[in-house]
Write a protein that holds these residues in place. Structure first.
Motif, PDB file in Angstrom:
ATOM      1  N   SER A  65       0.830  -1.212   0.000  1.00 14.87           N
ATOM      2  CA  SER A  65       0.000   0.000   0.000  1.00 14.87           C
ATOM      3  C   SER A  65       0.860   1.256   0.000  1.00 14.87           C
ATOM      4  O   SER A  65       0.531   2.249  -0.671  1.00 14.87           O
ATOM      5  CB  SER A  65      -0.947  -0.015   1.201  1.00 14.87           C
ATOM      6  N   LYS A  69       0.753   4.070  -2.959  1.00 13.50           N
ATOM      7  CA  LYS A  69       0.481   5.457  -2.594  1.00 13.50           C
ATOM      8  C   LYS A  69       1.581   6.378  -3.104  1.00 13.50           C
ATOM      9  O   LYS A  69       1.307   7.472  -3.631  1.00 13.50           O
ATOM     10  CB  LYS A  69       0.357   5.579  -1.075  1.00 13.50           C
ATOM     11  N   GLY A  72       1.238   7.498  -6.568  1.00 17.66           N
ATOM     12  CA  GLY A  72       0.148   8.420  -6.867  1.00 17.66           C
ATOM     13  C   GLY A  72      -1.175   7.753  -7.189  1.00 17.66           C
ATOM     14  O   GLY A  72      -2.105   8.419  -7.657  1.00 17.66           O
ATOM     15  N   LEU A  73      -1.278   6.448  -6.935  1.00 20.71           N
ATOM     16  CA  LEU A  73      -2.546   5.773  -7.164  1.00 20.71           C
ATOM     17  C   LEU A  73      -3.501   6.033  -6.006  1.00 20.71           C
ATOM     18  O   LEU A  73      -3.101   6.522  -4.946  1.00 20.71           O
ATOM     19  CB  LEU A  73      -2.331   4.269  -7.354  1.00 20.71           C
ATOM     20  N   LYS A  74      -4.762   5.673  -6.209  1.00 22.48           N
ATOM     21  CA  LYS A  74      -5.778   5.861  -5.194  1.00 22.48           C
ATOM     22  C   LYS A  74      -6.134   4.516  -4.559  1.00 22.48           C
ATOM     23  O   LYS A  74      -6.002   3.466  -5.201  1.00 22.48           O
ATOM     24  CB  LYS A  74      -7.038   6.495  -5.813  1.00 22.48           C
ATOM     25  N   PRO A  75      -6.589   4.544  -3.309  1.00 19.31           N
ATOM     26  CA  PRO A  75      -7.088   3.301  -2.718  1.00 19.31           C
ATOM     27  C   PRO A  75      -8.169   2.695  -3.597  1.00 19.31           C
ATOM     28  O   PRO A  75      -9.073   3.399  -4.059  1.00 19.31           O
ATOM     29  CB  PRO A  75      -7.633   3.756  -1.365  1.00 19.31           C
ATOM     30  N   GLY A  79     -12.182   3.743  -1.074  1.00 22.80           N
ATOM     31  CA  GLY A  79     -11.412   4.542  -0.128  1.00 22.80           C
ATOM     32  C   GLY A  79     -10.422   3.763   0.715  1.00 22.80           C
ATOM     33  O   GLY A  79      -9.685   4.355   1.506  1.00 22.80           O
ATOM     34  N   TRP A  81      -7.225   0.756   0.840  1.00 24.85           N
ATOM     35  CA  TRP A  81      -6.238   0.005   0.072  1.00 24.85           C
ATOM     36  C   TRP A  81      -6.493  -1.494   0.148  1.00 24.85           C
ATOM     37  O   TRP A  81      -5.909  -2.256  -0.617  1.00 24.85           O
ATOM     38  CB  TRP A  81      -4.832   0.280   0.604  1.00 24.85           C
ATOM     39  N   ALA A 302      -5.201  -1.110  -5.696  1.00 23.30           N
ATOM     40  CA  ALA A 302      -4.796   0.257  -6.037  1.00 23.30           C
ATOM     41  C   ALA A 302      -5.426   0.632  -7.365  1.00 23.30           C
ATOM     42  O   ALA A 302      -5.415  -0.160  -8.315  1.00 23.30           O
ATOM     43  CB  ALA A 302      -3.276   0.364  -6.117  1.00 23.30           C
ATOM     44  N   PRO A 305      -7.917   5.799 -11.835  1.00 24.49           N
ATOM     45  CA  PRO A 305      -9.231   6.016 -12.441  1.00 24.49           C
ATOM     46  C   PRO A 305      -9.137   6.395 -13.918  1.00 24.49           C
ATOM     47  O   PRO A 305      -8.224   7.106 -14.340  1.00 24.49           O
ATOM     48  CB  PRO A 305      -9.812   7.175 -11.618  1.00 24.49           C
ATOM     49  N   GLN A 356       0.769   5.621 -15.007  1.00 25.93           N
ATOM     50  CA  GLN A 356       0.669   6.904 -14.325  1.00 25.93           C
ATOM     51  C   GLN A 356       1.454   7.980 -15.063  1.00 25.93           C
ATOM     52  O   GLN A 356       1.066   9.170 -15.052  1.00 25.93           O
ATOM     53  CB  GLN A 356       1.198   6.752 -12.888  1.00 25.93           C
ATOM     54  N   SER A 365     -10.527   2.683 -16.337  1.00 21.68           N
ATOM     55  CA  SER A 365      -9.814   2.536 -15.068  1.00 21.68           C
ATOM     56  C   SER A 365      -8.936   1.297 -15.085  1.00 21.68           C
ATOM     57  O   SER A 365      -9.217   0.311 -15.782  1.00 21.68           O
ATOM     58  CB  SER A 365     -10.814   2.432 -13.917  1.00 21.68           C
TER      59      SER A 365
END
Length: 557
Positions: A65, A69, A72-75, A79, A81, A302, A305, A356, A365
């Motif tokens: 995780s 992070k 720069g990825l999102k959970p 919301g 991980w 991870a 989007p 990314q 996504s």
């Protein structure tokens, strides 16, 4: 379709322009450095072999995780991980003994060397008490193939003895099952499942190295620390009481005691029309004392989007787990799992970083999913398939990475596809292989059933088109025979053993090729509107069609 694809693969060899090759080399160096760094970390002794439910898991999922992070990825799970996976471990005491007894025969088989027994039932004690033995051939019931090893026999309360793999492998007949390519009917998981459907009390699979695709030490190592399954509200009461394996030597003695010749019975079992029969009056008895523990393990998710259709997703998977620690099994008790599968997990980071850094973000996504408990039966991916974060109708495809560093063969002229001819994803593979000047070939060991042995299978069985590449062997520097020898050495000497350890001397050029190939396929698919389909005759097609036709989010054809 398959023959046309094979012909096209042979033609897929072109050279990159000089400028493109230079750029690729620069990127290749970067990927190689990333793989080395992450494999070295995840395969370190401090991670204790990354077994689910241990301190090694806590350290592993924290590292994963943190790295996602930092990229720069999102959970990836609303919301979080993490996607929690409820698992239960059933550890059988190693003093279990299997007693085989007939009118003029008695044998007691010891745990580990002469048999392996366990249970999927999540209970503290389970037993067989003089359960009659029945030889049920390959233990297959396949109506669509006109094959039923259980026809005319009642095995309720009895213990079936079955062969590993399927009749196609045994005979080499391409018209029987899938010939030399193992079907799901050949997998040990299926044999236990079908025996339970038939009402059997126990199952003993005869182990032979060639049809199983691994030696007895893999059976012993894989099952000796306990059976991990998804936590079941009914404690898996619908499973057989005792599951197990016996080596060939013990099977031969058992059949001889029953007045049968094992080789003759094996040959007969591979013929259409085989009928199961009792192993004389011989019964099996065994009592298993189990330590049962339940806990939550974690998939790590991870998300990158999509910029235009974020509700549609392409999933990259790799399992983060391995076999943990086995105290008392020699000087080295840590199963580090460097190639299997720190290498595939490390590749998730390179892929995430490459997507990314694109000048234009992908339209769809991308979900980077590091799953738990693959070594325990694909449990993390099975849980995801049953509880998907994205609806299955909106899940475009899955690309899976497992053991991509095996053998450290270096650059290859070929790329091997597991499940050759399965889906339209192979069109994407063919184009990506052309970009690398490589040919696409069928996996080198189709008889070993690799398509059913890694996490893509969990998604395929719920209908998601899934592609899994495996060990290419045609080394540019040393040739194909050398590459095959390297793979065979890895399987015999390091697979599921403490010696699967990282070395900074590893040549990861082949793993880099695979990462770049998977990126190329995913990039093209992420930026179009295609929903690849399974080819006709593939067992997963019906599930996909049913999913896409169901009420709810609809896929775009």
């Amino acid at each position: 379709m398959r023959k046309l694809f094979q012909a096209a693969c042979v033609m897929a060899t072109i050279l990159l322009p000089a400028g493109a090759a230079l750029a690729a080399d620069t990127e290749a160096d970067r990927i190689s450095a990333e793989l080395h760094r992450h494999i070295a970390e995840l395969a370190a002794d401090e991670y204790e072999g990354r077994a689910p439910g241990t301190p090694g898991e806590d350290k592993t999922v924290a590292y994963l995780s943190e790295q996602f992070k930092a990229l720069g990825l999102k959970p990836g799970n609303n919301g979080s991980w993490f996607q929690e996976v409820p698992i239960t471990s059933v550890a059988t005491a190693h003093d279990a003994q299997l007693s085989l007894k007939g009118r003029d025969y008695k044998a007691t088989l010891s745990y580990g060397d002469q048999m392996m027994v366990f249970t999927s039932r999540q209970v503290e004690e389970v037993a067989l008490e003089e359960s009659p033995l029945v030889f049920a051939g390959y233990g297959i019931n396949a109506p669509e193939r006109g094959w039923n090893d259980y026809a005319g026999v009642d095995v309720r309360g009895k213990t079936v003895v079955v062969l590993i793999n399927d009749p196609g492998f045994a005979t080499g007949d391409p018209e029987l099952f899938n010939g030399n390519s193992m079907t799901y009917y050949g997998r040990w998981t299926y044999k236990y499942e079908e025996a339970a459907r038939q009402g059997a009390a126990g199952v003993l699979i005869v182990h032979e190295t060639a049809p199983a695709a691994y030696g007895w030490d893999v059976v012993r190592n894989s099952w000796s620390t306990g059976r991990i399954g998804l936590t079941a509200s009914n404690r898996n009461a619908d499973q057989v009481a005792v599951e197990g394996w016996i080596p060939l030597q013990q099977a031969q003695a058992l059949f001889a005691a029953a007045g049968m010749d094992y080789a003759e019975m094996k040959a007969e079992a591979a013929k259409p029309g085989f009928r199961a029969r009792p192993l004389a009056d011989i019964t099996a008895s065994v009592r298993l004392q189990n330590t049962v523990t339940s806990q939550l393990s974690r998939n790590v998710a991870a998300l990158l989007p999509g910029s235009e259709t974020p509700d549609e997703v392409i999933i990259y998977t790799a399992h983060w787990d391995h076999l943990g620690m086995r105290p008392g099994e020699g000087e080295d008790s840590i199963y580090n799992g460097a190639s299997d599968n720190a290498s595939g997990t490390a590749a998730l980071f390179s892929l995430a970083r490459m997507f990314q850094e694109q000048a234009q973000p992908p339209r769809r996504s991308l979900l980077f999913l590091a799953v738990t408990a693959e070594e325990s039966g694909l449990l993390g991916s099975e849980w995801y398939g049953e509880n998907p974060i994205f609806p299955l109708q909106k899940t475009v495809a899955n690309f899976n990475m497992d053991n991509i560093a095996a053998g450290q063969i270096g650059l290859t002229r070929d790329i091997a596809l597991v499940g050759f001819g399965n889906s339209e994803l192979e069109n994407y593979l063919l184009d990506a292989a052309k970009e690398q000047g490589r040919t696409v070939v069928q996996e080198p060991f189709p008889e070993k059933g690799f398509y059913y042995r890694s996490d893509h299978f969990s998604l395929a069985r719920v209908g998601v088109p899934a592609l899994y590449l495996t060990r290419a062997t045609d080394s540019i520097e040393h040739g194909k025979a050398w590459g095959e020898a390297r793979i065979n050495d890895y399987i015999s000497q390091h697979y599921h053993k403490p010696s699967d350890e990282y070395s900074p001397d590893w040549d990861l050029a082949g793993a880099v090729q695979e990462v770049q190939l998977l990126y190329s396929m995913g990039k093209r698919l992420a930026d179009n509107r295609d929903f690849p389909r399974w080819n006709d005759g593939v067992e997963f097609k019906a599930a996909r069609e049913a999913t896409m036709a169901a009420p709810g989010p609809a896929g775009t054809k």
